[in-house]
Scaffold this motif. Sequence first.
Motif, PDB file in Angstrom:
ATOM      1  N   LEU A  60      39.747  48.689  44.808  1.00 51.10           N
ATOM      2  CA  LEU A  60      39.823  47.550  43.885  1.00 51.10           C
ATOM      3  C   LEU A  60      41.252  47.027  43.792  1.00 51.10           C
ATOM      4  N   HIS A  61      42.222  47.942  43.838  1.00 54.90           N
ATOM      5  CA  HIS A  61      43.617  47.505  43.821  1.00 54.90           C
ATOM      6  C   HIS A  61      43.915  46.617  45.020  1.00 54.90           C
ATOM      7  N   LEU A  62      43.507  47.052  46.212  1.00 54.10           N
ATOM      8  CA  LEU A  62      43.783  46.254  47.413  1.00 54.10           C
ATOM      9  C   LEU A  62      43.084  44.899  47.330  1.00 54.10           C
ATOM     10  N   LEU A  63      41.813  44.899  46.912  1.00 52.71           N
ATOM     11  CA  LEU A  63      41.067  43.647  46.839  1.00 52.71           C
ATOM     12  C   LEU A  63      41.677  42.695  45.821  1.00 52.71           C
ATOM     13  N   GLN A  64      42.112  43.235  44.695  1.00 48.65           N
ATOM     14  CA  GLN A  64      42.622  42.371  43.634  1.00 48.65           C
ATOM     15  C   GLN A  64      44.060  41.932  43.862  1.00 48.65           C
ATOM     16  N   HIS A  65      44.878  42.849  44.382  1.00 50.29           N
ATOM     17  CA  HIS A  65      46.316  42.570  44.353  1.00 50.29           C
ATOM     18  C   HIS A  65      47.016  42.563  45.700  1.00 50.29           C
ATOM     19  N   ASN A  66      46.435  43.133  46.734  1.00 55.63           N
ATOM     20  CA  ASN A  66      47.237  43.288  47.950  1.00 55.63           C
ATOM     21  C   ASN A  66      46.387  43.312  49.224  1.00 55.63           C
ATOM     22  N   ARG A  67      45.741  42.209  49.531  1.00 52.33           N
ATOM     23  CA  ARG A  67      44.930  42.167  50.753  1.00 52.33           C
ATOM     24  C   ARG A  67      45.806  42.190  51.999  1.00 52.33           C
TER      25      ARG A  67
END
Lengths: 199, 199
Positions: free
Chosen positions: A30-37
């Motif tokens: 979720l962190h990658l999807l929300q903040h750091n693709r």
Amino acid sequence: MGISPLIDRLIEAFQILPGVGPKGAQRMVLHLLQHNRDGGNTLSEVLALTMEAIGYCERCRSFSEEPVCRNCLDQRRDDASLCVLESPADILAIEQAGGFRGRYFVLHGHLSPIDGIGPEMLGMDRLLARVREESPEEVILATNLTVEGEATAHYVYDLLKTHVRTISRIAHGVPLGGELEYTDGGTIVHAMQGRRDFS
Amino acid sequence: MGISPLIDRLIEAFQILPGVGPKGAQRMVLHLLQHNRDGGNTLSEVLALTMEAIGYCERCRSFSEEPVCRNCLDQRRDDASLCVLESPADILAIEQAGGFRGRYFVLHGHLSPIDGIGPEMLGMDRLLARVREESPEEVILATNLTVEGEATAHYVYDLLKTHVRTISRIAHGVPLGGELEYTDGGTIVHAMQGRRDFS
């Protein structure tokens, strides 16, 4: 039901990493999807490249993307001492501690007859060949202080004793900042046996 | 000096993950190289696919690789209640807790004028349109119990109050297994204010 089948797959894929459980993996995804693709894409690329390109150094058997690794190629390092280790992670530990400027040789494990791991799987023939070629003055045995690590150290000692002047074993004892009162018995026994002249 | 430039790059790439520092990243990389290259390749593939394919559900704004997510498509869920949340992670928390069978709407954040986050960035127009179309009987405000979360809840309440019969806020109070003695003052105030008839 999760959010999406693909996200579920990624949460599962992250759980192959050491120390990552379902909650941690979910947080990562979720962190990658929300903040750091972008970071996720970079991680994916470098990961694929690393899994593909990293092999073993011909000289020290550590991980390397080149036939010979950068430690082995580094002219500033000292050929006179060769440190024998169980894993590439041990190289990192020694390098990060600093102070050692010699060469390394990685066994990738320890002798374990019960698991079918014999000397040939640990590259002992290559270790012997390297010692004969380079004639280091000292071989430092830095295998772990376990039954198997000790047995492996003894095996390497027997293998090399006629070819090297000095074969040493790293010291085992009370760690820096450790208090005798709270140190386990096995460590204290090693600390007493390994005592040195105080001068 | 590390083991290899490529390995150093991967150790750095892993540190974009929440809760992963240099040591943890190093452990992950060496673990994959030593024990699970297939798993590393799979992780790389699924990660690239996810970063590429995951967008937002047209109806609930949660993450989805399809135009409409599987929660919104699920016929067995109840259209009568719509739960408004700050993030897709909150959906997972509610789903894993079980018990709620209604629909979701994800704001992806909370009102925060200081950061320039206004109603339009939180999809409020789409929330209003959805409520008008589907006429849920109840909207449950499940934004976080922070200043911004509360302000967002009030905003949604004002936006929807003429369109929905019941607008509720999730309860805040002493958590399950919590002891009053060790509960913080703010929580106790909410628990007292939110008290209900005991019958």
